[in-house]
Design a protein around this motif. Structure first.
Motif, mmCIF file in Angstrom:
data_model
loop_
_atom_site.group_PDB
_atom_site.id
_atom_site.type_symbol
_atom_site.label_atom_id
_atom_site.label_comp_id
_atom_site.label_asym_id
_atom_site.label_seq_id
_atom_site.Cartn_x
_atom_site.Cartn_y
_atom_site.Cartn_z
ATOM 1 N N PHE A 13 -3.146 1.728 -11.177
ATOM 2 C CA PHE A 13 -2.414 1.786 -10.023
ATOM 3 C C PHE A 13 -3.286 2.959 -9.182
ATOM 4 O O PHE A 13 -3.383 3.011 -8.084
ATOM 5 N N GLY A 29 0.747 -1.263 -0.113
ATOM 6 C CA GLY A 29 0.015 0.014 0.079
ATOM 7 C C GLY A 29 0.835 1.278 0.156
ATOM 8 O O GLY A 29 0.519 2.192 -0.923
ATOM 9 N N VAL A 67 2.368 1.879 -3.499
ATOM 10 C CA VAL A 67 1.454 2.283 -4.640
ATOM 11 C C VAL A 67 1.200 3.917 -4.020
ATOM 12 O O VAL A 67 1.307 4.882 -4.918
ATOM 13 N N SER A 68 0.981 4.019 -2.968
ATOM 14 C CA SER A 68 0.775 5.449 -2.304
ATOM 15 C C SER A 68 2.108 6.368 -2.818
ATOM 16 O O SER A 68 2.110 7.632 -3.465
ATOM 17 N N HIS A 103 2.357 6.796 -6.688
ATOM 18 C CA HIS A 103 1.412 8.178 -7.048
ATOM 19 C C HIS A 103 1.804 9.223 -6.637
ATOM 20 O O HIS A 103 1.622 10.067 -7.687
ATOM 21 N N ARG A 141 -5.015 2.044 -5.594
ATOM 22 C CA ARG A 141 -4.912 2.875 -4.596
ATOM 23 C C ARG A 141 -5.901 2.701 -3.485
ATOM 24 O O ARG A 141 -5.564 2.826 -2.352
ATOM 25 N N ASN A 142 -7.109 2.904 -3.687
ATOM 26 C CA ASN A 142 -8.021 2.830 -2.552
ATOM 27 C C ASN A 142 -8.681 1.565 -2.509
ATOM 28 O O ASN A 142 -9.711 1.364 -1.576
#
Length: 373
Positions: free
Chosen positions: A101, A32, A35-36, A39, A105-106
């Motif tokens: 992605f 996680g 990905v964050s 982003h 993300r959520n």
């Protein structure tokens, strides 16, 4: 030293990218968080590009034309809008990869992070590589992260047991998460789905043979420099899987290599004009930096995909990949002109025996000459 605003944004982008890769490579890292951070890395990168290029990347009210404000500041485009602006009608694979992605993300659930990481492994690799390519293309090689990133040590992809565990982990993903990826990929072009910029899959093959000081533990193979036959082999391996057997290596001097004369012969057989050692072949290896000059202090400084130095003969020998590259670079008259800046020499026609040109039947033997029926 005062930096331009875009440079500060780019530095922040790199910081997030490095944090993301650290999370990915760490055995206790969080998918996680990967990905964050990626982003944010992409978001800052594209904002830096827009800022440097003078592109207004803020939302405006379509009726009044005034900026939409958040806490007294103009609202900047989100990543999805940035991707749409940057990759409008081009590089659909890059945009699709990043959009996936954005959606994931959520949807990351902590207890399934490890499973999801395995399921999207190749896509995550492409996510980072596309970021590096975008940054270097727009801002130059001095901003590359290549010297700070390494190929991770992994067991899952290098053992039979690890591969089986990977498949089992993917099967345990929640149905909603698997459906998200499946629906997303069902909506994109199959060519995009197979593009390495969307899903970067790697075939790991242990290297055997004598090692030189120039060798690295990991060698990157550029697909654009492979022959059609090599691409077919890799494609088949990717579809069917690979059975690796232990190979006993025996050294064979310069196996599969050729001297310049044979290179010229093979190239000329595939092009519509003459190709000689001088001047064409010599000019090509010089301009493409395939090998050093004969008098160079280090004769081993070659592009070994195309050329290696033979200690036995004290000469440079070449590979079939070099023949393929030559044909690709100058294989047509237009390409020849563009590369050399001159007209190619057309091949000489081979003299044809008179009897082949004659419409009369050829005599069967000398006894029939001069005889009448």
């Amino acid at each position: 030293m005062a930096y331009a605003r875009w440079r500060h944004m780019l530095i922040e982008s790199q910081r997030h990218a490095l944090k993301a890769v650290d999370e990915w490579n760490c055995s206790t890292g969080s998918f996680g968080d990967f990905v964050s951070h990626m982003h944010k890395a992409w978001h800052y990168l594209l904002h830096a590009e827009f800022k440097k290029d003078g592109v207004d990347y803020h939302y405006k009210d379509p009726q009044t034309g005034q900026y939409k404000m958040i806490d007294g500041e103009p609202s900047a485009w989100d990543l999805e809008r940035c991707l749409k602006e940057r990759y409008s009608n081009i590089d659909e694979a890059v945009r699709s990869n990043a959009k996936l992605f954005v959606q994931l993300r959520n949807k990351v659930e902590h207890r399934y992070e490890h499973n999801l990481k395995i399921a999207v492994d190749g896509k995550a690799h492409a996510f980072v590589m596309n970021y590096e390519h975008e940054m270097v293309t727009h801002f130059g090689s001095s901003f590359s992260l290549a010297d700070r990133l390494r190929f991770p040590i992994t067991l899952q992809s290098l053992t039979v047991e690890g591969h089986a565990q990977q498949r089992a982990a993917v099967a345990r993903l929640p149905q909603a998460t698997r459906n998200l990826v499946a629906k997303f990929e069902a909506a994109i072009d199959p060519a995009v789905k197979d593009d390495p910029r969307y899903d970067y899959r790697v075939l790991l093959v242990p290297m055997v043979g004598k090692k030189t000081d120039a060798d690295l533990a990991v060698t990157f193979v550029d697909l654009h420099n492979l022959s059609e036959e090599e691409l077919i082999v890799l494609s088949e391996l990717g579809r069917t899987g690979t059975v690796m057997t232990k190979v006993k290596h025996r050294d064979v001097a310069d196996v599969g290599k050729m001297l310049p004369k044979e290179v010229a012969r093979q190239v000329e057989a595939q092009v519509p004009f003459e190709f000689h050692i001088q001047p064409e072949h010599t000019e090509m290896w010089r301009r493409l930096n395939v090998r050093p000059a004969t008098s160079a202090a280090n004769p081993y400084d070659t592009v070994d995909k195309y050329c290696v130095y033979s200690e036995v003969f004290g000469a440079y020998v070449y590979t079939t990949a070099w023949v393929t590259k030559i044909v690709r670079e100058i294989g047509t008259v237009d390409k020849y002109r563009a590369f050399f800046g001159r007209e190619p020499r057309r091949k000489k026609l081979t003299a044809v025996p008179p009897q082949i040109l004659s419409t009369e039947p050829a005599p069967q033997d000398h006894d029939t000459l001069g005889k009448t029926a």
